[in-house]
Design an enzyme around this catalytic site. Sequence first.
Site: not given
Lengths: 461, 74
Positions: A68, A143, A167
Amino acid sequence: MLNTLTLKQALDKLARNECNLAEIYADTQKQVEATTDLNIYLTMNEGAVTEAQSQAGQPLGGLPVAVKDNFSTKGIRTTASSTVLDTFVPQYDATVTKRIKLAGGVVLGKTNMDAWAHGSSTETSQYGRTLNPRNPEHLPGGSSGGSAAAVAADTCIIAIGSETAGSIRQPSAWCGTVGLKPTYGRVSRYGVVAMASSTDSPGPIGKTVEDTAILLNHIAGQDPYDGTTSPRSVEDFTLALNQDIKGMKIGMIYFDKPELSPLKAIYEKELKVLEELGAHVEFAQARDPRQSIGVYTVVQRAEVSSNLGRYDGIRYGNDRSFFGEEAKRRIMLGTFTLSKGYSDQYYMLAQKVRTLFLQDFARLFEKYDVLVAPTAPGYAKKIGASDGSAMFGELEDMLLEPSSIAGLPGINVPVFRDGKTNLYLGLDIIAPMWQESKMIQVADAFEKNTNWNPWRNGAQK
Amino acid sequence: MLAATFAETLQVVEELKKVDVSGVEPTFQVTGLENVMREDVVDVDRMFSQDEALTNATASHNGYFVVPQIINQD
Protein backbone atom coordinates in the site's frame (compact mmCIF):
# COMPACT_ATOMS: atom_id res chain seq x y z
CA MET A 1 -0.09 -18.79 -14.84
CA LEU A 2 2.25 -18.79 -11.85
CA ASN A 3 0.92 -15.42 -10.67
CA THR A 4 -2.23 -17.20 -9.45
CA LEU A 5 -0.25 -19.25 -6.93
CA THR A 6 -0.81 -18.66 -3.24
CA LEU A 7 2.21 -17.72 -1.16
CA LYS A 8 2.36 -21.24 0.30
CA GLN A 9 2.05 -22.90 -3.12
CA ALA A 10 4.74 -20.63 -4.59
CA LEU A 11 7.15 -21.32 -1.72
CA ASP A 12 6.55 -25.08 -2.05
CA LYS A 13 7.05 -25.04 -5.83
CA LEU A 14 10.26 -23.02 -5.54
CA ALA A 15 11.56 -25.41 -2.87
CA ARG A 16 10.87 -28.40 -5.13
CA ASN A 17 12.37 -26.62 -8.17
CA GLU A 18 9.08 -26.97 -10.03
CA CYS A 19 9.34 -23.38 -11.17
CA ASN A 20 11.73 -20.48 -10.79
CA LEU A 21 11.43 -16.85 -9.76
CA ALA A 22 11.99 -15.54 -13.28
CA GLU A 23 8.91 -17.46 -14.47
CA ILE A 24 6.80 -16.22 -11.57
CA TYR A 25 7.84 -12.61 -12.21
CA ALA A 26 7.23 -12.95 -15.96
CA ASP A 27 3.66 -14.18 -15.40
CA THR A 28 3.03 -11.55 -12.72
CA GLN A 29 4.35 -8.79 -14.99
CA LYS A 30 2.07 -9.97 -17.80
CA GLN A 31 -0.93 -9.82 -15.48
CA VAL A 32 0.03 -6.36 -14.19
CA GLU A 33 0.12 -5.13 -17.80
CA ALA A 34 -3.18 -6.85 -18.66
CA THR A 35 -4.96 -5.15 -15.76
CA THR A 36 -3.70 -1.55 -16.03
CA ASP A 37 -7.31 -0.41 -16.63
CA LEU A 38 -8.10 -1.34 -13.03
CA ASN A 39 -5.63 1.32 -11.79
CA ILE A 40 -4.19 -0.89 -9.04
CA TYR A 41 -0.57 0.29 -8.90
CA LEU A 42 0.66 3.88 -8.65
CA THR A 43 4.39 3.10 -8.88
CA MET A 44 6.23 -0.08 -9.86
CA ASN A 45 9.59 -1.12 -8.40
CA GLU A 46 11.79 -1.26 -11.50
CA GLY A 47 14.41 -3.26 -9.62
CA ALA A 48 12.02 -5.99 -8.41
CA VAL A 49 13.29 -8.84 -10.60
CA THR A 50 16.94 -8.14 -9.73
CA GLU A 51 16.15 -7.89 -6.02
CA ALA A 52 14.22 -11.16 -6.21
CA GLN A 53 17.22 -13.11 -7.47
CA SER A 54 19.26 -12.08 -4.44
CA GLN A 55 16.43 -13.09 -2.10
CA ALA A 56 15.95 -16.63 -3.45
CA GLY A 57 15.96 -19.26 -0.72
CA GLN A 58 14.88 -16.80 2.00
CA PRO A 59 11.67 -17.51 3.99
CA LEU A 60 9.55 -15.37 1.63
CA GLY A 61 11.44 -16.81 -1.34
CA GLY A 62 12.02 -13.55 -3.25
CA LEU A 63 8.31 -13.46 -4.09
CA PRO A 64 6.51 -10.26 -5.16
CA VAL A 65 4.58 -8.34 -2.49
CA ALA A 66 2.25 -5.44 -3.36
CA VAL A 67 2.58 -2.67 -0.78
CA LYS A 68 0.00 0.00 0.00
CA ASP A 69 1.31 3.42 -0.92
CA ASN A 70 1.30 4.74 2.65
CA PHE A 71 4.29 2.56 3.65
CA SER A 72 7.69 4.19 3.21
CA THR A 73 9.77 2.30 0.67
CA LYS A 74 13.37 3.44 0.37
CA GLY A 75 14.04 4.76 -3.13
CA ILE A 76 10.47 4.09 -4.33
CA ARG A 77 7.99 6.97 -4.51
CA THR A 78 5.44 6.97 -1.68
CA THR A 79 2.40 9.23 -2.06
CA ALA A 80 -0.40 7.87 0.16
CA SER A 81 -2.41 8.63 -3.01
CA SER A 82 -2.14 12.37 -2.42
CA THR A 83 -0.46 14.80 -4.80
CA VAL A 84 0.94 16.53 -1.71
CA LEU A 85 3.51 13.70 -1.77
CA ASP A 86 3.65 13.41 -5.57
CA THR A 87 7.44 13.76 -5.63
CA PHE A 88 8.28 12.13 -2.28
CA VAL A 89 10.91 9.38 -2.47
CA PRO A 90 11.56 8.11 1.07
CA GLN A 91 15.16 7.88 2.28
CA TYR A 92 14.23 5.00 4.59
CA ASP A 93 11.98 1.94 4.84
CA ALA A 94 8.97 1.55 7.12
CA THR A 95 9.56 -1.23 9.65
CA VAL A 96 7.02 -3.41 7.82
CA THR A 97 8.82 -2.85 4.50
CA LYS A 98 12.17 -3.55 6.13
CA ARG A 99 10.95 -6.77 7.76
CA ILE A 100 9.44 -8.02 4.49
CA LYS A 101 12.80 -7.44 2.79
CA LEU A 102 14.71 -9.10 5.63
CA ALA A 103 12.45 -12.16 5.28
CA GLY A 104 13.13 -12.31 1.54
CA GLY A 105 10.05 -10.57 0.15
CA VAL A 106 10.30 -8.05 -2.68
CA VAL A 107 8.26 -4.86 -3.07
CA LEU A 108 6.67 -5.30 -6.50
CA GLY A 109 4.90 -1.96 -6.54
CA LYS A 110 2.88 0.57 -4.56
CA THR A 111 -0.89 0.22 -4.57
CA ASN A 112 -3.58 2.86 -4.85
CA MET A 113 -5.65 3.82 -1.82
CA ASP A 114 -7.93 6.54 -0.58
CA ALA A 115 -5.80 9.67 -0.22
CA TRP A 116 -4.19 9.59 3.25
CA ALA A 117 -6.35 6.46 3.82
CA HIS A 118 -9.37 8.75 4.23
CA GLY A 119 -12.16 6.67 2.79
CA SER A 120 -13.49 3.22 2.04
CA SER A 121 -13.70 3.21 -1.74
CA THR A 122 -10.36 4.47 -3.24
CA GLU A 123 -12.51 7.26 -4.69
CA THR A 124 -10.72 9.94 -2.66
CA SER A 125 -7.39 8.97 -4.30
CA GLN A 126 -5.93 11.92 -6.18
CA TYR A 127 -4.67 9.44 -8.79
CA GLY A 128 -8.10 8.10 -9.74
CA ARG A 129 -10.17 5.26 -8.32
CA THR A 130 -9.26 1.58 -8.52
CA LEU A 131 -11.84 -0.77 -10.07
CA ASN A 132 -12.90 -4.06 -8.49
CA PRO A 133 -11.26 -6.97 -10.40
CA ARG A 134 -14.29 -9.19 -9.66
CA ASN A 135 -16.57 -6.73 -11.45
CA PRO A 136 -15.07 -3.49 -12.78
CA GLU A 137 -18.38 -1.63 -12.57
CA HIS A 138 -17.91 -1.77 -8.82
CA LEU A 139 -15.50 -0.29 -6.30
CA PRO A 140 -12.81 -2.33 -4.53
CA GLY A 141 -13.51 -0.73 -1.15
CA GLY A 142 -10.82 0.96 0.86
CA SER A 143 -8.76 2.45 2.00
CA SER A 144 -6.46 -0.51 1.10
CA GLY A 145 -8.49 -1.02 -2.10
CA GLY A 146 -5.42 -1.20 -4.34
CA SER A 147 -3.83 -3.95 -2.24
CA ALA A 148 -7.03 -6.02 -2.11
CA ALA A 149 -7.49 -5.55 -5.88
CA ALA A 150 -3.82 -6.48 -6.48
CA VAL A 151 -4.45 -9.82 -4.77
CA ALA A 152 -7.87 -10.42 -6.34
CA ALA A 153 -6.45 -9.74 -9.82
CA ASP A 154 -3.45 -12.03 -9.18
CA THR A 155 -1.02 -9.20 -9.90
CA CYS A 156 1.08 -10.21 -6.89
CA ILE A 157 1.49 -13.19 -4.59
CA ILE A 158 0.47 -11.33 -1.44
CA ALA A 159 -0.05 -7.73 -0.32
CA ILE A 160 0.29 -5.36 2.62
CA GLY A 161 -2.46 -3.03 3.72
CA SER A 162 -3.21 -0.94 6.77
CA GLU A 163 -6.40 -0.56 8.76
CA THR A 164 -7.61 2.20 11.00
CA ALA A 165 -11.25 1.13 11.03
CA GLY A 166 -12.03 -1.33 8.28
CA SER A 167 -9.38 -0.50 5.69
CA ILE A 168 -8.00 -4.07 5.45
CA ARG A 169 -11.15 -6.07 6.12
CA GLN A 170 -13.72 -4.10 4.09
CA PRO A 171 -11.78 -4.05 0.76
CA SER A 172 -10.97 -7.72 1.34
CA ALA A 173 -14.68 -8.44 1.70
CA TRP A 174 -15.53 -6.49 -1.46
CA CYS A 175 -12.72 -8.07 -3.50
CA GLY A 176 -13.06 -11.65 -2.23
CA THR A 177 -9.66 -11.83 -0.52
CA VAL A 178 -8.43 -12.65 2.97
CA GLY A 179 -7.53 -9.57 5.04
CA LEU A 180 -5.99 -9.79 8.49
CA LYS A 181 -6.10 -6.79 10.81
CA PRO A 182 -3.82 -7.55 13.76
CA THR A 183 -4.23 -6.34 17.34
CA TYR A 184 -3.31 -2.66 17.66
CA GLY A 185 0.37 -2.62 18.69
CA ARG A 186 1.17 -6.02 17.17
CA VAL A 187 2.70 -4.57 14.00
CA SER A 188 4.84 -1.43 13.89
CA ARG A 189 3.49 1.81 12.46
CA TYR A 190 6.98 3.26 11.96
CA GLY A 191 7.29 4.71 8.48
CA VAL A 192 3.56 4.46 7.73
CA VAL A 193 1.93 7.75 6.72
CA ALA A 194 -0.03 8.36 9.92
CA MET A 195 -3.81 8.56 9.88
CA ALA A 196 -5.34 7.91 13.31
CA SER A 197 -2.36 6.91 15.42
CA SER A 198 -4.38 5.25 18.18
CA THR A 199 -5.93 2.68 15.84
CA ASP A 200 -3.60 2.42 12.76
CA SER A 201 -2.72 -1.27 12.28
CA PRO A 202 -0.69 -2.62 9.33
CA GLY A 203 -1.54 -6.15 8.19
CA PRO A 204 -1.50 -8.65 5.33
CA ILE A 205 -4.04 -9.08 2.52
CA GLY A 206 -3.66 -12.46 0.83
CA LYS A 207 -5.26 -15.28 -1.08
CA THR A 208 -5.67 -17.67 1.85
CA VAL A 209 -5.76 -17.56 5.64
CA GLU A 210 -2.52 -19.53 5.66
CA ASP A 211 -0.78 -16.91 3.50
CA THR A 212 -1.78 -14.08 5.83
CA ALA A 213 -0.60 -16.09 8.86
CA ILE A 214 2.79 -16.66 7.20
CA LEU A 215 3.27 -12.97 6.39
CA LEU A 216 2.06 -11.87 9.84
CA ASN A 217 4.82 -14.03 11.35
CA HIS A 218 7.39 -11.90 9.56
CA ILE A 219 6.01 -8.42 10.28
CA ALA A 220 4.72 -8.79 13.87
CA GLY A 221 6.57 -7.92 17.05
CA GLN A 222 7.99 -5.07 19.08
CA ASP A 223 9.79 -2.31 17.24
CA PRO A 224 12.00 0.15 19.12
CA TYR A 225 10.91 2.80 16.60
CA ASP A 226 7.23 2.53 17.58
CA GLY A 227 6.61 2.87 21.32
CA THR A 228 3.08 1.50 20.99
CA THR A 229 4.25 -1.92 19.78
CA SER A 230 3.86 -4.60 22.41
CA PRO A 231 6.88 -6.13 24.15
CA ARG A 232 5.08 -9.49 24.38
CA SER A 233 6.60 -12.34 22.41
CA VAL A 234 5.02 -13.35 19.12
CA GLU A 235 3.83 -16.90 18.61
CA ASP A 236 4.06 -18.78 15.30
CA PHE A 237 0.65 -17.98 13.80
CA THR A 238 0.84 -20.90 11.36
CA LEU A 239 0.47 -23.29 14.33
CA ALA A 240 -3.19 -22.23 14.44
CA LEU A 241 -3.78 -23.73 10.97
CA ASN A 242 -5.39 -27.15 10.46
CA GLN A 243 -6.62 -27.28 14.05
CA ASP A 244 -9.85 -28.74 15.30
CA ILE A 245 -12.43 -26.12 16.30
CA LYS A 246 -14.51 -28.63 18.25
CA GLY A 247 -15.89 -27.10 21.44
CA MET A 248 -15.01 -23.52 20.54
CA LYS A 249 -17.66 -20.97 21.45
CA ILE A 250 -18.59 -18.56 18.69
CA GLY A 251 -20.94 -15.58 19.07
CA MET A 252 -22.73 -14.18 16.02
CA ILE A 253 -23.12 -10.43 16.47
CA TYR A 254 -24.90 -7.59 14.64
CA PHE A 255 -27.34 -9.91 12.86
CA ASP A 256 -30.27 -8.20 14.57
CA LYS A 257 -29.66 -4.96 12.64
CA PRO A 258 -32.51 -4.33 10.18
CA GLU A 259 -30.11 -3.24 7.42
CA LEU A 260 -28.57 -6.72 7.54
CA SER A 261 -31.78 -8.67 7.28
CA PRO A 262 -31.39 -9.35 3.53
CA LEU A 263 -28.06 -11.02 4.27
CA LYS A 264 -28.98 -12.82 7.46
CA ALA A 265 -30.19 -16.00 5.80
CA ILE A 266 -27.04 -16.31 3.67
CA TYR A 267 -24.73 -15.97 6.66
CA GLU A 268 -26.80 -18.33 8.80
CA LYS A 269 -26.62 -20.97 6.08
CA GLU A 270 -22.88 -20.59 5.51
CA LEU A 271 -22.03 -20.54 9.21
CA LYS A 272 -23.68 -23.93 9.73
CA VAL A 273 -20.37 -25.51 8.77
CA LEU A 274 -18.81 -24.21 11.98
CA GLU A 275 -21.42 -26.14 13.96
CA GLU A 276 -20.81 -29.22 11.84
CA LEU A 277 -17.15 -28.93 12.82
CA GLY A 278 -18.17 -29.07 16.46
CA ALA A 279 -18.17 -25.42 17.49
CA HIS A 280 -20.98 -23.94 19.57
CA VAL A 281 -22.46 -21.12 17.51
CA GLU A 282 -25.19 -18.79 18.73
CA PHE A 283 -26.51 -15.27 18.30
CA ALA A 284 -25.11 -12.80 20.79
CA GLN A 285 -26.16 -9.28 21.65
CA ALA A 286 -23.45 -6.66 21.15
CA ARG A 287 -23.52 -2.94 21.76
CA ASP A 288 -25.18 -1.04 18.88
CA PRO A 289 -22.38 -0.45 16.35
CA ARG A 290 -24.03 2.79 15.20
CA GLN A 291 -22.63 4.57 18.27
CA SER A 292 -19.13 3.60 17.19
CA ILE A 293 -19.51 5.74 14.07
CA GLY A 294 -19.59 8.87 16.20
CA VAL A 295 -16.69 7.69 18.34
CA TYR A 296 -14.55 6.82 15.36
CA THR A 297 -15.46 9.98 13.47
CA VAL A 298 -14.39 12.24 16.33
CA VAL A 299 -11.23 10.31 17.26
CA GLN A 300 -10.14 9.87 13.67
CA ARG A 301 -10.68 13.51 12.66
CA ALA A 302 -8.94 14.73 15.81
CA GLU A 303 -5.88 12.56 15.21
CA VAL A 304 -5.85 13.43 11.48
CA SER A 305 -5.85 17.16 12.23
CA SER A 306 -2.74 16.63 14.32
CA ASN A 307 -0.98 14.15 12.01
CA LEU A 308 -1.42 16.07 8.77
CA GLY A 309 0.04 19.23 10.31
CA ARG A 310 3.51 18.11 9.20
CA TYR A 311 2.79 18.41 5.48
CA ASP A 312 4.08 21.93 4.94
CA GLY A 313 5.95 21.17 1.70
CA ILE A 314 9.29 22.36 3.07
CA ARG A 315 11.32 19.25 3.86
CA TYR A 316 9.48 17.12 1.30
CA GLY A 317 6.43 17.11 -0.92
CA ASN A 318 4.14 19.88 -2.12
CA ASP A 319 2.43 22.51 0.01
CA ARG A 320 -0.99 22.43 1.61
CA SER A 321 -2.85 23.75 -1.43
CA PHE A 322 -2.52 20.21 -2.82
CA PHE A 323 -4.75 18.63 -0.15
CA GLY A 324 -7.94 17.17 -1.59
CA GLU A 325 -11.39 18.02 -0.33
CA GLU A 326 -11.76 15.01 1.98
CA ALA A 327 -8.47 15.71 3.76
CA LYS A 328 -9.38 19.39 4.22
CA ARG A 329 -12.77 18.41 5.60
CA ARG A 330 -11.24 16.01 8.11
CA ILE A 331 -8.52 18.42 9.25
CA MET A 332 -11.09 21.16 9.85
CA LEU A 333 -13.53 18.90 11.68
CA GLY A 334 -10.75 17.45 13.83
CA THR A 335 -9.50 20.90 14.74
CA PHE A 336 -13.04 21.90 15.61
CA THR A 337 -13.68 18.90 17.89
CA LEU A 338 -10.41 19.58 19.73
CA SER A 339 -10.93 23.31 20.11
CA LYS A 340 -11.51 24.95 23.47
CA GLY A 341 -15.08 24.67 24.55
CA TYR A 342 -15.80 21.76 22.23
CA SER A 343 -13.19 19.18 23.24
CA ASP A 344 -15.20 18.00 26.27
CA GLN A 345 -18.38 17.98 24.26
CA TYR A 346 -16.94 15.88 21.44
CA TYR A 347 -13.45 14.45 22.01
CA MET A 348 -13.77 13.44 25.68
CA LEU A 349 -17.29 12.17 25.18
CA ALA A 350 -16.16 10.03 22.24
CA GLN A 351 -13.31 8.53 24.27
CA LYS A 352 -15.74 7.65 27.07
CA VAL A 353 -18.13 5.90 24.70
CA ARG A 354 -15.05 4.10 23.36
CA THR A 355 -14.58 2.69 26.88
CA LEU A 356 -18.14 1.34 26.78
CA PHE A 357 -17.27 -0.60 23.62
CA LEU A 358 -14.17 -2.05 25.29
CA GLN A 359 -16.30 -3.13 28.25
CA ASP A 360 -18.89 -4.66 25.94
CA PHE A 361 -16.26 -6.75 24.14
CA ALA A 362 -14.75 -7.83 27.48
CA ARG A 363 -18.21 -9.05 28.51
CA LEU A 364 -18.70 -10.96 25.23
CA PHE A 365 -15.27 -12.58 25.39
CA GLU A 366 -16.02 -13.98 28.84
CA LYS A 367 -18.48 -16.19 27.04
CA TYR A 368 -17.08 -16.60 23.52
CA ASP A 369 -13.70 -17.51 22.04
CA VAL A 370 -14.35 -15.45 18.92
CA LEU A 371 -17.14 -13.31 17.51
CA VAL A 372 -18.33 -13.44 13.91
CA ALA A 373 -20.19 -10.76 11.95
CA PRO A 374 -20.70 -9.62 8.38
CA THR A 375 -17.65 -7.58 7.38
CA ALA A 376 -19.71 -5.00 5.48
CA PRO A 377 -23.44 -4.33 5.28
CA GLY A 378 -23.51 -5.60 1.68
CA TYR A 379 -21.70 -6.19 -1.61
CA ALA A 380 -19.22 -3.83 -3.27
CA LYS A 381 -20.93 -0.59 -4.26
CA LYS A 382 -20.91 0.76 -7.81
CA ILE A 383 -18.31 3.26 -8.94
CA GLY A 384 -19.24 6.80 -7.97
CA ALA A 385 -21.11 5.61 -4.87
CA SER A 386 -19.05 7.70 -2.47
CA ASP A 387 -19.45 10.95 -4.42
CA GLY A 388 -20.93 13.70 -2.30
CA SER A 389 -21.26 11.60 0.85
CA ALA A 390 -18.97 12.78 3.63
CA MET A 391 -19.92 9.76 5.73
CA PHE A 392 -19.72 7.04 3.05
CA GLY A 393 -16.80 5.23 4.64
CA GLU A 394 -18.07 5.44 8.16
CA LEU A 395 -21.39 3.86 7.19
CA GLU A 396 -19.76 1.12 5.09
CA ASP A 397 -17.36 0.38 7.96
CA MET A 398 -19.97 0.56 10.70
CA LEU A 399 -19.58 -3.12 11.63
CA LEU A 400 -15.78 -2.82 11.81
CA GLU A 401 -15.50 0.35 13.85
CA PRO A 402 -16.34 -1.18 17.26
CA SER A 403 -13.50 -3.72 17.08
CA SER A 404 -11.14 -1.11 15.61
CA ILE A 405 -11.61 1.47 18.35
CA ALA A 406 -11.14 -1.38 20.86
CA GLY A 407 -7.85 -2.41 19.20
CA LEU A 408 -9.05 -5.97 18.57
CA PRO A 409 -7.77 -8.22 15.79
CA GLY A 410 -10.11 -9.35 13.01
CA ILE A 411 -9.87 -11.33 9.80
CA ASN A 412 -12.06 -11.28 6.69
CA VAL A 413 -12.70 -14.48 4.75
CA PRO A 414 -14.95 -14.83 1.68
CA VAL A 415 -18.29 -16.28 2.81
CA PHE A 416 -20.44 -16.14 -0.32
CA ARG A 417 -20.31 -15.15 -3.97
CA ASP A 418 -23.21 -13.78 -5.97
CA GLY A 419 -23.32 -15.73 -9.22
CA LYS A 420 -24.86 -12.87 -11.20
CA THR A 421 -22.50 -10.06 -10.22
CA ASN A 422 -19.43 -12.15 -9.29
CA LEU A 423 -19.20 -10.07 -6.10
CA TYR A 424 -18.36 -11.47 -2.68
CA LEU A 425 -19.60 -11.13 0.87
CA GLY A 426 -17.13 -11.30 3.72
CA LEU A 427 -17.16 -12.84 7.17
CA ASP A 428 -15.35 -10.92 9.91
CA ILE A 429 -13.94 -13.07 12.70
CA ILE A 430 -12.95 -11.03 15.76
CA ALA A 431 -10.74 -12.25 18.62
CA PRO A 432 -9.66 -10.77 21.97
CA MET A 433 -6.50 -8.65 22.00
CA TRP A 434 -3.32 -10.61 21.19
CA GLN A 435 -5.30 -13.73 20.27
CA GLU A 436 -4.94 -13.61 16.50
CA SER A 437 -4.28 -17.36 16.61
CA LYS A 438 -7.87 -18.05 17.66
CA MET A 439 -9.38 -16.16 14.75
CA ILE A 440 -6.86 -17.69 12.33
CA GLN A 441 -7.87 -21.13 13.60
CA VAL A 442 -11.58 -20.49 12.95
CA ALA A 443 -10.97 -18.66 9.65
CA ASP A 444 -8.76 -21.47 8.36
CA ALA A 445 -11.32 -24.12 9.35
CA PHE A 446 -14.10 -22.16 7.64
CA GLU A 447 -12.05 -21.62 4.48
CA LYS A 448 -11.00 -25.26 4.19
CA ASN A 449 -14.48 -26.64 4.76
CA THR A 450 -16.30 -24.39 2.30
CA ASN A 451 -15.71 -23.63 -1.36
CA TRP A 452 -15.91 -19.84 -1.29
CA ASN A 453 -12.21 -19.07 -1.35
CA PRO A 454 -11.52 -18.20 -5.02
CA TRP A 455 -8.08 -19.86 -4.93
CA ARG A 456 -9.29 -23.22 -3.61
CA ASN A 457 -9.54 -26.18 -5.92
CA GLY A 458 -13.21 -26.65 -6.66
CA ALA A 459 -14.08 -23.07 -5.70
CA GLN A 460 -17.65 -22.17 -6.55
CA LYS A 461 -17.20 -20.09 -9.70
CA MET B 1 -20.37 22.39 0.04
CA LEU B 2 -17.97 21.92 2.96
CA ALA B 3 -20.44 23.48 5.39
CA ALA B 4 -23.17 21.06 4.35
CA THR B 5 -20.95 18.03 4.83
CA PHE B 6 -19.81 19.34 8.23
CA ALA B 7 -23.42 19.41 9.30
CA GLU B 8 -23.92 15.88 7.98
CA THR B 9 -20.94 14.64 9.97
CA LEU B 10 -21.78 16.50 13.16
CA GLN B 11 -25.29 15.12 13.05
CA VAL B 12 -23.85 11.61 13.35
CA VAL B 13 -21.58 12.74 16.16
CA GLU B 14 -24.51 14.30 18.02
CA GLU B 15 -25.84 10.76 18.52
CA LEU B 16 -23.12 10.30 21.13
CA LYS B 17 -24.81 12.80 23.39
CA LYS B 18 -27.63 10.31 23.96
CA VAL B 19 -25.23 7.87 25.61
CA ASP B 20 -24.98 7.81 29.41
CA VAL B 21 -21.29 8.07 30.22
CA SER B 22 -21.55 9.04 33.88
CA GLY B 23 -18.70 7.46 35.83
CA VAL B 24 -17.00 6.19 32.65
CA GLU B 25 -13.30 6.90 32.17
CA PRO B 26 -12.07 7.84 28.68
CA THR B 27 -9.88 5.44 26.66
CA PHE B 28 -7.15 7.26 24.75
CA GLN B 29 -5.15 4.17 23.84
CA VAL B 30 -5.68 0.45 24.24
CA THR B 31 -2.22 -1.04 24.83
CA GLY B 32 -1.88 -0.05 28.49
CA LEU B 33 1.78 0.79 27.88
CA GLU B 34 3.12 3.87 29.66
CA ASN B 35 6.27 5.95 29.31
CA VAL B 36 8.05 3.67 26.87
CA MET B 37 11.76 4.51 26.89
CA ARG B 38 14.69 3.51 24.74
CA GLU B 39 18.41 3.51 25.42
CA ASP B 40 19.96 6.94 24.97
CA VAL B 41 22.40 5.83 22.30
CA VAL B 42 23.08 7.01 18.76
CA ASP B 43 21.26 4.83 16.23
CA VAL B 44 23.20 5.01 12.98
CA ASP B 45 20.39 3.20 11.13
CA ARG B 46 18.21 6.23 11.69
CA MET B 47 20.72 8.91 10.73
CA PHE B 48 20.59 10.89 7.50
CA SER B 49 23.57 12.68 6.06
CA GLN B 50 22.84 16.32 5.26
CA ASP B 51 22.62 15.44 1.56
CA GLU B 52 20.15 12.61 2.21
CA ALA B 53 17.97 14.82 4.39
CA LEU B 54 17.74 17.37 1.61
CA THR B 55 16.92 14.95 -1.23
CA ASN B 56 13.18 15.65 -1.00
CA ALA B 57 13.34 19.39 -0.31
CA THR B 58 11.61 21.65 -2.81
CA ALA B 59 14.39 24.21 -2.35
CA SER B 60 17.66 24.25 -0.42
CA HIS B 61 20.57 26.64 -0.07
CA ASN B 62 24.04 25.89 1.33
CA GLY B 63 22.73 22.73 3.01
CA TYR B 64 19.64 24.40 4.51
CA PHE B 65 15.94 23.98 3.75
CA VAL B 66 14.56 27.11 2.13
CA VAL B 67 11.34 28.30 3.75
CA PRO B 68 8.88 30.50 1.88
CA GLN B 69 8.63 34.06 3.16
CA ILE B 70 5.40 34.54 5.10
CA ILE B 71 5.87 37.95 6.74
CA ASN B 72 6.27 41.38 5.14
CA GLN B 73 5.14 39.91 1.88
CA ASP B 74 3.66 42.64 -0.33
